[in-house]
Design a protein around this motif. Structure first.
Motif, PDB file in Angstrom:
ATOM      1  N   GLU A  48      20.038  12.598  13.741  1.00 49.20           N
ATOM      2  CA  GLU A  48      19.565  12.809  12.358  1.00 49.20           C
ATOM      3  C   GLU A  48      20.416  12.797  11.340  1.00 49.20           C
ATOM      4  O   GLU A  48      19.996  12.071  10.310  1.00 49.20           O
ATOM      5  N   GLN A  51      20.799   8.733  10.899  1.00 53.82           N
ATOM      6  CA  GLN A  51      19.702   8.092  10.115  1.00 53.82           C
ATOM      7  C   GLN A  51      19.684   8.642   8.623  1.00 53.82           C
ATOM      8  O   GLN A  51      19.407   7.697   7.957  1.00 53.82           O
ATOM      9  N   ASP A  52      20.017   9.871   8.610  1.00 57.74           N
ATOM     10  CA  ASP A  52      20.142  10.217   6.913  1.00 57.74           C
ATOM     11  C   ASP A  52      21.208   9.669   6.255  1.00 57.74           C
ATOM     12  O   ASP A  52      21.065   8.987   5.035  1.00 57.74           O
ATOM     13  N   SER A  53      22.392   9.110   7.056  1.00 50.00           N
ATOM     14  CA  SER A  53      23.259   8.327   6.380  1.00 50.00           C
ATOM     15  C   SER A  53      22.918   6.893   5.951  1.00 50.00           C
ATOM     16  O   SER A  53      23.278   6.453   4.691  1.00 50.00           O
ATOM     17  N   ARG A  81      26.584  15.000   4.585  1.00 44.54           N
ATOM     18  CA  ARG A  81      25.365  14.965   5.236  1.00 44.54           C
ATOM     19  C   ARG A  81      25.553  16.161   6.413  1.00 44.54           C
ATOM     20  O   ARG A  81      24.773  17.303   6.463  1.00 44.54           O
TER      21      ARG A  81
END
Length: 196
Positions: A48, A51-53, A81
């Motif tokens: 997660e 991917q967010d990064s 994050r």
């Protein structure tokens, strides 16, 4: 593309060149993933946060200005994050830490080169697990410096920028971390020598 420095690739990506992003991802996805895995308290957060990064990088591409190492900038996005996620999920951490303790050792052991003999593979996995358990026991600052240098390939200067400390502080943290690891394994070896 492979000859271009990271900053130039990011500037090209900012201008719409998808191949530049693909090259940045190829160069940095593995190191970023390792960095997150070492810092993450929960296994399911790693994907997660990674991917967010990358998504945050995509959204920030229009504002990107080279002001230091691209890799440091990317890792800072991931660090922020993960910190946000940890704050949001703080109450969930307490009971689950023990269940997650072998995640990093398993992940890195799977990435190790194949060994022909089953006994040798088991021994290597145990040694890898022991090393990672010892690393997890280091103070946070020393562990971060060690992981960033040895598992993510960051330079002293990049680590200093990411951790917001002088380069000499990073060097000290690395020296102390290595000393503690040597002492740990010297202490572990004594009982085995006494048995022999």
């Amino acid at each position: 593309m492979s000859e271009l420095p990271d900053d130039e690739l990011m500037l090209r990506y900012r201008d719409g060149n998808l191949a530049a992003f693909q090259e940045l991802y190829r160069r940095h996805s593995r190191g970023l993933y390792r960095f997150i895995a070492w810092r993450s308290a929960r296994r399911e957060w790693v994907d997660e946060v990674a991917q967010d990064s990358w998504l945050a990088l995509h959204h920030a591409r229009g504002r990107y200005q080279p002001q230091g190492s691209f890799r440091t900038w990317l890792y800072q996005i991931a660090r922020n994050r993960l910190s946000d996620l940890q704050r949001q999920q703080q109450d969930m951490l307490l009971g689950d830490m023990a269940q997650e303790s072998d995640f990093i050792a398993d992940m890195l052991a799977e990435a190790a080169p194949p060994v022909a003999l089953a006994d040798a593979a088991l021994d290597q996995r145990q040694q890898t697990g022991a090393l990672h358990a010892a690393i997890r026991q280091l103070p946070a600052e020393q562990k971060d410096a060690l992981v960033l240098q040895h598992f993510s390939g960051l330079s002293i200067e990049e680590i200093a920028q990411l951790c917001e400390v002088p380069g000499e502080t990073v060097k000290s943290r690395l020296r102390y971390a290595m000393r503690k690891l040597r002492e740990h394994f010297a202490h572990e070896a004594k009982p085995q020598e006494e048995k022999a």
